[in-house]
Motif scaffolding. Structure first.
Motif, mmCIF file in Angstrom:
data_model
loop_
_atom_site.group_PDB
_atom_site.id
_atom_site.type_symbol
_atom_site.label_atom_id
_atom_site.label_comp_id
_atom_site.label_asym_id
_atom_site.label_seq_id
_atom_site.Cartn_x
_atom_site.Cartn_y
_atom_site.Cartn_z
ATOM 1 N N SER A 89 0.818 -1.213 0.000
ATOM 2 C CA SER A 89 0.000 0.000 0.000
ATOM 3 C C SER A 89 0.850 1.261 0.000
ATOM 4 C CB SER A 89 -0.925 0.024 1.220
ATOM 5 O OG SER A 89 -1.863 -1.008 1.164
ATOM 6 N N MET A 90 1.988 1.223 0.688
ATOM 7 C CA MET A 90 2.821 2.428 0.821
ATOM 8 C C MET A 90 3.722 2.633 -0.391
ATOM 9 S SD MET A 90 2.026 3.862 3.685
ATOM 10 C CE MET A 90 3.354 4.966 4.118
ATOM 11 N N MET A 212 -4.048 -15.558 12.530
ATOM 12 C CA MET A 212 -4.253 -14.143 12.232
ATOM 13 C C MET A 212 -4.168 -13.876 10.742
ATOM 14 S SD MET A 212 -2.219 -10.831 12.517
ATOM 15 C CE MET A 212 -2.530 -10.743 10.802
ATOM 16 N N ILE A 213 -3.167 -14.433 10.085
ATOM 17 C CA ILE A 213 -2.959 -14.131 8.680
ATOM 18 C C ILE A 213 -4.028 -14.822 7.818
ATOM 19 C CG2 ILE A 213 -1.344 -15.962 7.948
ATOM 20 C CD1 ILE A 213 -0.772 -12.243 7.389
ATOM 21 N N VAL A 214 -4.428 -16.040 8.225
ATOM 22 C CA VAL A 214 -5.501 -16.730 7.504
ATOM 23 C C VAL A 214 -6.790 -15.922 7.609
ATOM 24 C CG1 VAL A 214 -7.014 -18.753 7.573
ATOM 25 C CG2 VAL A 214 -4.537 -19.051 7.704
ATOM 26 N N ALA A 215 -7.100 -15.476 8.833
ATOM 27 C CA ALA A 215 -8.308 -14.682 9.045
ATOM 28 C C ALA A 215 -8.273 -13.400 8.223
ATOM 29 C CB ALA A 215 -8.461 -14.357 10.529
ATOM 30 N N ALA A 216 -7.124 -12.756 8.197
ATOM 31 C CA ALA A 216 -7.006 -11.496 7.442
ATOM 32 C C ALA A 216 -7.264 -11.737 5.953
ATOM 33 C CB ALA A 216 -5.633 -10.872 7.659
ATOM 34 N N PHE A 217 -6.686 -12.819 5.410
ATOM 35 C CA PHE A 217 -6.922 -13.125 4.000
ATOM 36 C C PHE A 217 -8.393 -13.383 3.720
ATOM 37 C CE2 PHE A 217 -3.385 -12.900 1.323
ATOM 38 C CZ PHE A 217 -2.238 -13.207 2.034
ATOM 39 N N LEU A 218 -9.058 -14.138 4.622
ATOM 40 C CA LEU A 218 -10.486 -14.395 4.436
ATOM 41 C C LEU A 218 -11.269 -13.090 4.459
ATOM 42 C CD1 LEU A 218 -10.928 -17.590 6.656
ATOM 43 C CD2 LEU A 218 -11.133 -17.444 4.176
ATOM 44 N N GLY A 219 -10.920 -12.221 5.391
ATOM 45 C CA GLY A 219 -11.602 -10.934 5.502
ATOM 46 C C GLY A 219 -11.423 -10.091 4.249
ATOM 47 N N ILE A 220 -10.186 -10.047 3.750
ATOM 48 C CA ILE A 220 -9.914 -9.270 2.545
ATOM 49 C C ILE A 220 -10.714 -9.828 1.373
ATOM 50 C CG2 ILE A 220 -8.128 -8.713 0.835
ATOM 51 C CD1 ILE A 220 -6.150 -8.691 3.247
ATOM 52 N N GLY A 221 -10.725 -11.150 1.234
ATOM 53 C CA GLY A 221 -11.492 -11.776 0.161
ATOM 54 C C GLY A 221 -12.962 -11.431 0.246
ATOM 55 N N ALA A 222 -13.505 -11.496 1.474
ATOM 56 C CA ALA A 222 -14.917 -11.183 1.656
ATOM 57 C C ALA A 222 -15.197 -9.734 1.296
ATOM 58 C CB ALA A 222 -15.332 -11.464 3.102
ATOM 59 N N GLY A 223 -14.323 -8.837 1.700
ATOM 60 C CA GLY A 223 -14.490 -7.419 1.386
ATOM 61 C C GLY A 223 -14.503 -7.181 -0.118
ATOM 62 N N VAL A 224 -13.569 -7.830 -0.818
ATOM 63 C CA VAL A 224 -13.510 -7.685 -2.280
ATOM 64 C C VAL A 224 -14.804 -8.186 -2.916
ATOM 65 C CG1 VAL A 224 -12.375 -8.513 -4.366
ATOM 66 C CG2 VAL A 224 -11.003 -7.785 -2.414
ATOM 67 N N LEU A 225 -15.300 -9.345 -2.458
ATOM 68 C CA LEU A 225 -16.520 -9.910 -3.024
ATOM 69 C C LEU A 225 -17.710 -8.977 -2.825
ATOM 70 C CD1 LEU A 225 -16.290 -13.682 -2.020
ATOM 71 C CD2 LEU A 225 -16.301 -12.731 -4.336
ATOM 72 N N VAL A 226 -17.846 -8.463 -1.611
ATOM 73 C CA VAL A 226 -18.968 -7.575 -1.301
ATOM 74 C C VAL A 226 -18.910 -6.310 -2.153
ATOM 75 C CG1 VAL A 226 -19.848 -5.995 0.465
ATOM 76 C CG2 VAL A 226 -19.456 -8.385 1.018
ATOM 77 N N GLN B 34 -5.460 -3.496 -11.041
ATOM 78 C CA GLN B 34 -6.629 -3.401 -10.175
ATOM 79 C C GLN B 34 -6.818 -4.644 -9.323
ATOM 80 O OE1 GLN B 34 -9.170 -1.578 -8.955
ATOM 81 N NE2 GLN B 34 -8.086 0.180 -9.745
ATOM 82 N N ALA B 35 -6.493 -5.783 -9.900
ATOM 83 C CA ALA B 35 -6.671 -7.040 -9.181
ATOM 84 C C ALA B 35 -5.867 -7.057 -7.886
ATOM 85 C CB ALA B 35 -6.268 -8.210 -10.075
ATOM 86 N N LEU B 36 -4.742 -6.359 -7.847
ATOM 87 C CA LEU B 36 -3.940 -6.296 -6.630
ATOM 88 C C LEU B 36 -4.289 -5.083 -5.782
ATOM 89 C CD1 LEU B 36 -0.404 -7.378 -7.898
ATOM 90 C CD2 LEU B 36 -1.880 -8.602 -6.320
ATOM 91 N N LEU B 37 -4.690 -3.990 -6.447
ATOM 92 C CA LEU B 37 -4.997 -2.764 -5.712
ATOM 93 C C LEU B 37 -6.244 -2.894 -4.861
ATOM 94 C CD1 LEU B 37 -4.357 0.376 -7.959
ATOM 95 C CD2 LEU B 37 -3.448 -0.111 -5.703
ATOM 96 N N ARG B 38 -7.278 -3.510 -5.445
ATOM 97 C CA ARG B 38 -8.565 -3.555 -4.759
ATOM 98 C C ARG B 38 -8.469 -4.250 -3.396
ATOM 99 N NH1 ARG B 38 -12.633 -6.004 -8.334
ATOM 100 N NH2 ARG B 38 -13.337 -4.000 -9.138
ATOM 101 N N PRO B 39 -7.831 -5.426 -3.300
ATOM 102 C CA PRO B 39 -7.752 -6.076 -1.989
ATOM 103 C C PRO B 39 -6.993 -5.231 -0.957
ATOM 104 C CG PRO B 39 -7.010 -7.570 -3.711
ATOM 105 C CD PRO B 39 -7.235 -6.259 -4.349
ATOM 106 N N LEU B 40 -6.026 -4.440 -1.388
ATOM 107 C CA LEU B 40 -5.218 -3.672 -0.442
ATOM 108 C C LEU B 40 -6.054 -2.729 0.399
ATOM 109 C CD1 LEU B 40 -2.011 -2.775 -2.466
ATOM 110 C CD2 LEU B 40 -2.264 -4.419 -0.622
ATOM 111 N N ARG B 41 -7.164 -2.267 -0.151
ATOM 112 C CA ARG B 41 -8.014 -1.335 0.549
ATOM 113 C C ARG B 41 -8.592 -1.954 1.826
ATOM 114 N NH1 ARG B 41 -12.071 0.403 -3.678
ATOM 115 N NH2 ARG B 41 -10.370 -0.309 -4.974
ATOM 116 N N PHE B 42 -8.687 -3.277 1.846
ATOM 117 C CA PHE B 42 -9.311 -3.934 2.998
ATOM 118 C C PHE B 42 -8.303 -4.445 4.009
ATOM 119 C CE2 PHE B 42 -13.298 -3.466 1.107
ATOM 120 C CZ PHE B 42 -13.175 -3.739 -0.235
#
Lengths: 233, 110
Positions: A89-90, A212-226, B34-42
């Motif tokens: 991100s940075m 922790m890292i597994v949970a974070a990945f699941l959360g990120i995936g769910a966020g992307v889907l939503v 985008q495929a990598l950027l979008r997940p970073l937001r979460f």
């Protein structure tokens, strides 16, 4: 005052309340290290060489349980895997900086420095003046480093003299709650937090703190889907 | 014995630094796809949540969803204060005070 100084001060101003939350965190780590018979030099050395509270606490815990070196190292690194996400991100914001500057910037990267900086950098430019990113980040990150070293040293110095009944360790999740709530701004982020939070509890049984890292990945995936579903509506 | 501890610390430190630097030295494309950027937001929401919930919902190591879990109650109060104030000091103060009060109440009723 130059734009650099102003940006540095802006970062420092933003980080100041968080610094107060870091103090109990560092002290608890220092006390924990001493309670597990680590020398003050080693305890402080870890704060300098690793500079990551959650991993340091876990490592110290495992050392106290006489875990093997491999387990200690792997556990600490898994806990710190989230730094790759912060790095990703940075990175765009530091793109034009020289490699020599990027090294200390990377070393200083923490949850708090990341969150403060990214919420400032990703702000709508129409909202106001843009800061000098490098100096804003340093304004947030350097006080955090100093605060961590000082509070760790204080904990080491006080040793076992802080009673457990004070429950100062609760300050750690409280700091994270204070950072988490403002970050939930949409259905996607709320979903990510909810899924990750629930998964983290169930994943506690996983070895090496992988939960922790597994949970974070699941959360990120769910966020992307939503979010993707919302865009299709 | 202590030399092996320093080795462990050194390896963790080096590894952590590499993780922190992992994306800093990719040159080339200015924008990630985008495929990598979008997940970073979460990432912040997901990571912070994963760090918080075990400490609040399972402070003793196993899930404890009952009024007896004072950290859960204090945590809920902290979330409410965080939502209202958006600031760390009130959240920290409210959370710690709630915990101490609830712990004292629990002691006087046991």
């Amino acid at each position: 005052m130059s734009a650099q100084t102003l940006s540095f001060l802006a970062g420092a101003r933003k980080v100041f309340p968080i610094l107060l939350g870091i103090i109990p965190f560092g002290m608890i780590y220092g006390v924990a290290a001493i309670e597990r018979d680590l020398s003050p030099l080693i305890a402080q050395g870890m704060s300098v060489l690793v500079f990551a509270g959650a991993a340091q606490l876990a490592a110290v815990d495992l050392m106290g349980q006489n875990a093997s070196a491999v387990v200690i190292v792997l556990t600490a690194l898994v806990i710190n895997l989230r730094f790759t996400m912060y790095s990703a991100s940075m990175a765009p914001h530091f793109l034009r900086l020289s490699p020599r500057i990027k090294l200390p910037l990377g070393y200083l990267l923490t949850d708090q420095a990341f969150l403060i900086s990214i919420s400032e950098f990703d702000r709508d430019p129409a909202e106001g003046q843009k800061v000098n990113k490098l100096w804003f980040y340093l304004g947030a990150a350097i006080p955090l480093w100093c605060g961590w070293q000082l509070s760790t040293a204080t904990g080491i110095f006080l040793g076992a003299r802080i009673p457990a009944s004070w429950s100062l360790d609760f300050a750690i999740p409280l700091t994270f709650i204070a950072l988490l709530v403002p970050v939930i701004r949409s259905r996607g982020t709320a979903t990510a937090a909810a899924v990750s939070g629930i998964a983290a509890v169930f994943a506690m049984a996983l070895p090496l703190h992988l939960g922790m890292i597994v949970a974070a990945f699941l959360g990120i995936g769910a966020g992307v889907l939503v979010e993707r579903k919302k865009q299709d509506e | 014995m202590s030399s092996s501890v320093w080795l462990i610390i050194g390896v963790i430190g080096a590894g952590t630094l590499l993780l922190r630097l992992s994306c800093f030295f990719f040159s080339g494309k200015r924008e990630l796809p985008q495929a990598l950027l979008r997940p970073l937001r979460f990432v912040p929401a997901a990571v912070l949540s994963a760090l918080v919930t075990p400490a609040i919902l399972a402070p003793e190591g196993t899930l404890h969803l009952a009024a007896g879990n004072v950290r859960l109650l204090a945590g809920i109060i902290a979330v409410a204060v965080a939502a209202k104030s958006r600031s760390i000091l009130p959240t920290l103060a409210a959370g710690m005070l709630s915990l101490w009060i609830l712990q004292a109440l629990a002691r006087s009723y046991s």
